[in-house]
Write an enzyme that holds these catalytic residues in place. Structure first.
Site, PDB file in Angstrom:
ATOM      1  N   ASP A   9      12.628  32.047 -12.223  1.00  0.00           N
ATOM      2  CA  ASP A   9      13.895  32.802 -11.640  1.00  0.00           C
ATOM      3  C   ASP A   9      14.988  32.255 -12.529  1.00  0.00           C
ATOM      4  O   ASP A   9      14.757  31.191 -13.181  1.00  0.00           O
ATOM      5  CB  ASP A   9      13.836  32.393 -10.341  1.00  0.00           C
ATOM      6  CG  ASP A   9      15.226  32.695  -9.817  1.00  0.00           C
ATOM      7  OD1 ASP A   9      15.748  34.051 -10.034  1.00  0.00           O
ATOM      8  OD2 ASP A   9      15.919  32.052  -9.110  1.00  0.00           O
ATOM      9  N   ASP A  11      18.918  32.586 -11.457  1.00  0.00           N
ATOM     10  CA  ASP A  11      20.056  31.969 -10.680  1.00  0.00           C
ATOM     11  C   ASP A  11      19.704  30.781  -9.727  1.00  0.00           C
ATOM     12  O   ASP A  11      18.905  31.525  -8.847  1.00  0.00           O
ATOM     13  CB  ASP A  11      21.094  33.113 -10.156  1.00  0.00           C
ATOM     14  CG  ASP A  11      21.797  34.002 -11.233  1.00  0.00           C
ATOM     15  OD1 ASP A  11      22.252  33.321 -12.031  1.00  0.00           O
ATOM     16  OD2 ASP A  11      21.624  35.250 -11.300  1.00  0.00           O
ATOM     17  N   GLY A  51      21.523  41.088  -6.055  1.00  0.00           N
ATOM     18  CA  GLY A  51      22.143  42.129  -7.181  1.00  0.00           C
ATOM     19  C   GLY A  51      23.678  42.172  -6.819  1.00  0.00           C
ATOM     20  O   GLY A  51      24.132  42.236  -5.595  1.00  0.00           O
ATOM     21  N   HIS A  74      31.928  45.493 -10.571  1.00  0.00           N
ATOM     22  CA  HIS A  74      30.615  44.764 -10.967  1.00  0.00           C
ATOM     23  C   HIS A  74      30.822  44.560 -12.505  1.00  0.00           C
ATOM     24  O   HIS A  74      30.353  43.440 -13.085  1.00  0.00           O
ATOM     25  CB  HIS A  74      29.223  45.384 -10.641  1.00  0.00           C
ATOM     26  CG  HIS A  74      28.383  44.308 -10.669  1.00  0.00           C
ATOM     27  ND1 HIS A  74      27.258  44.911 -11.775  1.00  0.00           N
ATOM     28  CD2 HIS A  74      27.822  43.337 -10.390  1.00  0.00           C
ATOM     29  CE1 HIS A  74      26.308  43.630 -11.867  1.00  0.00           C
ATOM     30  NE2 HIS A  74      26.762  42.695 -11.107  1.00  0.00           N
ATOM     31  N   THR A 114      14.069  37.855 -12.773  1.00  0.00           N
ATOM     32  CA  THR A 114      15.495  37.652 -12.227  1.00  0.00           C
ATOM     33  C   THR A 114      16.171  38.894 -12.102  1.00  0.00           C
ATOM     34  O   THR A 114      15.807  39.993 -12.477  1.00  0.00           O
ATOM     35  CB  THR A 114      16.551  36.742 -13.275  1.00  0.00           C
ATOM     36  OG1 THR A 114      17.601  36.736 -12.707  1.00  0.00           O
ATOM     37  CG2 THR A 114      16.841  37.851 -14.620  1.00  0.00           C
ATOM     38  N   THR A 116      19.418  39.195 -11.985  1.00  0.00           N
ATOM     39  CA  THR A 116      20.888  39.327 -12.929  1.00  0.00           C
ATOM     40  C   THR A 116      20.304  40.018 -14.092  1.00  0.00           C
ATOM     41  O   THR A 116      19.188  40.429 -14.354  1.00  0.00           O
ATOM     42  CB  THR A 116      21.488  37.906 -12.807  1.00  0.00           C
ATOM     43  OG1 THR A 116      22.877  38.275 -13.272  1.00  0.00           O
ATOM     44  CG2 THR A 116      20.598  37.216 -14.123  1.00  0.00           C
ATOM     45  N   ASN A 120      23.573  38.266 -18.827  1.00  0.00           N
ATOM     46  CA  ASN A 120      23.688  36.787 -18.049  1.00  0.00           C
ATOM     47  C   ASN A 120      22.514  35.933 -18.496  1.00  0.00           C
ATOM     48  O   ASN A 120      23.066  34.959 -18.671  1.00  0.00           O
ATOM     49  CB  ASN A 120      23.840  37.094 -16.665  1.00  0.00           C
ATOM     50  CG  ASN A 120      25.157  37.656 -16.108  1.00  0.00           C
ATOM     51  OD1 ASN A 120      25.955  38.165 -16.903  1.00  0.00           O
ATOM     52  ND2 ASN A 120      25.340  38.427 -14.967  1.00  0.00           N
ATOM     53  N   ASP A 175      14.473  29.697  -6.102  1.00  0.00           N
ATOM     54  CA  ASP A 175      15.296  28.817  -5.087  1.00  0.00           C
ATOM     55  C   ASP A 175      15.589  29.523  -4.067  1.00  0.00           C
ATOM     56  O   ASP A 175      16.063  28.727  -3.337  1.00  0.00           O
ATOM     57  CB  ASP A 175      16.471  28.481  -6.021  1.00  0.00           C
ATOM     58  CG  ASP A 175      17.319  29.843  -6.238  1.00  0.00           C
ATOM     59  OD1 ASP A 175      16.976  30.939  -6.619  1.00  0.00           O
ATOM     60  OD2 ASP A 175      18.386  29.695  -5.586  1.00  0.00           O
TER      61      ASP A 175
HETATM   62  C1  XBP Z   1      20.476  35.968  -7.833  1.00  0.00           C
HETATM   63  C2  XBP Z   1      21.162  36.860  -7.581  1.00  0.00           C
HETATM   64  C3  XBP Z   1      22.161  37.642  -8.711  1.00  0.00           C
HETATM   65  C4  XBP Z   1      23.315  37.033  -8.828  1.00  0.00           C
HETATM   66  C5  XBP Z   1      24.453  37.828  -9.539  1.00  0.00           C
HETATM   67  O1  XBP Z   1      19.548  36.364  -8.992  1.00  0.00           O
HETATM   68  O2  XBP Z   1      21.170  37.673  -6.410  1.00  0.00           O
HETATM   69  O3  XBP Z   1      22.364  38.838  -7.950  1.00  0.00           O
HETATM   70  O4  XBP Z   1      23.998  36.364  -7.730  1.00  0.00           O
HETATM   71  O5  XBP Z   1      23.901  38.583 -10.546  1.00  0.00           O
HETATM   72  P1  XBP Z   1      18.286  35.430  -9.297  1.00  0.00           P
HETATM   73  P2  XBP Z   1      24.417  40.054 -11.100  1.00  0.00           P
HETATM   74  O6  XBP Z   1      16.990  36.441  -9.103  1.00  0.00           O
HETATM   75  O7  XBP Z   1      18.222  35.049 -10.977  1.00  0.00           O
HETATM   76  O8  XBP Z   1      17.916  34.339  -8.528  1.00  0.00           O
HETATM   77  O9  XBP Z   1      26.044  40.220 -10.502  1.00  0.00           O
HETATM   78  O10 XBP Z   1      24.464  40.147 -12.579  1.00  0.00           O
HETATM   79  O11 XBP Z   1      23.701  41.191 -10.311  1.00  0.00           O
HETATM   80 MG    MG Z   2      17.593  32.605  -7.677  1.00  0.00          MG
END
Ligand code: XBP
Ligand code: MG
Length: 244
Positions: A9, A11, A51, A74, A114, A116, A120, A175
């Site tokens: 993953d 973020d 998202g 966004h 991911t 995102t 990003n 996470d």
């Molecule tokens: C975690 C998320 C993402 C970010 C925002 O993504 O929920 O939405 O907070 O990203 P991950 P965007 O699966 O990597 O943990 O604004 O680009 O959607």
């Molecule tokens: Mg995450």
């Protein structure tokens, strides 16, 4: 089945990026003349909606804010995020760089799953390991590739298809509860390292919950049976080596 791939993953798992996301949302709101401000407690709650666009829409619905252009907001948020990432001193979380290096050295497939966007992901790698490392990942699947974001397993399904592997040949690193649900829906063994916003999530069903991935390399860390044979061997082999 033997271990063939590590799926990451982004973020919260590779790096603590959510503060950069939160500040970027707030800058976009300010620029648009909205009175919204997402502080940390509110953002922790809103993160349950995966998202960024969907998060804006959820907040608009919750606050009864009509006429909010979520896609436009966004888009600006993403621009602010990328600029902030460039200027940031962001670092990967402990153990992440080492695990990626060990995976590459051992000939495992590496992948990204991911929510995102691809740009990003690129921005984070540009700021940390370099895009040349991301180029060595065999599958990079993002929120832009799916109809349903985590906890829906679609992004993981795409990664498994790209790799041509079964769930039991992989280990996922997440996470959040939403990420864990997505990976486990397909039966992918999952190691969770809770982040600054996800410490209170419910990680029931995780194969391992650790403060950080660096602890995988501690000699006293016996990995439980549920991961593919080879994961414990991989770590064992890496323990003797000095990290790059
Ligand atoms: C975690 C998320 C993402 C970010 C925002 O993504 O929920 O939405 O907070 O990203 P991950 P965007 O699966 O990597 O943990 O604004 O680009 O959607
Ligand atoms: Mg995450």
């Amino acid at each position: 089945m033997a271990l063939k791939a590590l799926i990451f993953d982004v973020d919260g798992t590779l790096a603590e990026t959510e503060e950069l996301h939160r500040l970027a949302f707030n800058r976009a709101f300010e620029e648009a003349g909205l009175s919204w401000h997402w502080d940390q407690p509110l953002y922790r709650r809103l993160l349950k909606v995966t998202g960024g666009r969907e998060r804006i829409e959820a907040h608009a619905a919750e606050t009864g804010s009509a006429g909010v252009d979520a896609p436009a907001l966004h888009k600006r948020k993403t621009a602010f995020y990328k600029a902030a990432m460039e200027d940031s001193a962001i670092r990967l979380r402990t153990g992440v760089g080492r695990l990626i290096q060990v995976g590459l050295d051992s000939g495992l497939a590496l992948a990204i799953a991911t929510t995102t966007s691809r740009s990003n992901v690129d921005a984070l790698f540009r700021a940390t390991l370099g895009l040349e490392v991301l180029d060595r990942f065999r599958s990079v699947r993002t929120g832009e590739d799916v109809r349903a974001k985590k906890p829906d397993p679609e992004v993981y399904r795409l990664v498994l298809e790209d790799l041509g592997l079964a769930a039991a040949e992989c280990v996922a690193f997440e996470d959040s509860a939403n990420g864990l649900r997505a990976a486990k829906a397909l039966g992918i063994p999952t190691v969770v390292t809770p982040g600054i916003y996800t410490g209170n999530d419910d990680f029931y069903g995780a194969d391992r919950v650790l403060p950080d991935l660096g602890l995988l390399f501690e000699p006293a860390d016996p990995f439980p049976g549920n991961c593919p044979p080879g994961f414990a061997d991989l770590l064992e082999g890496a323990r003797g080596r000095v990290p790059a």
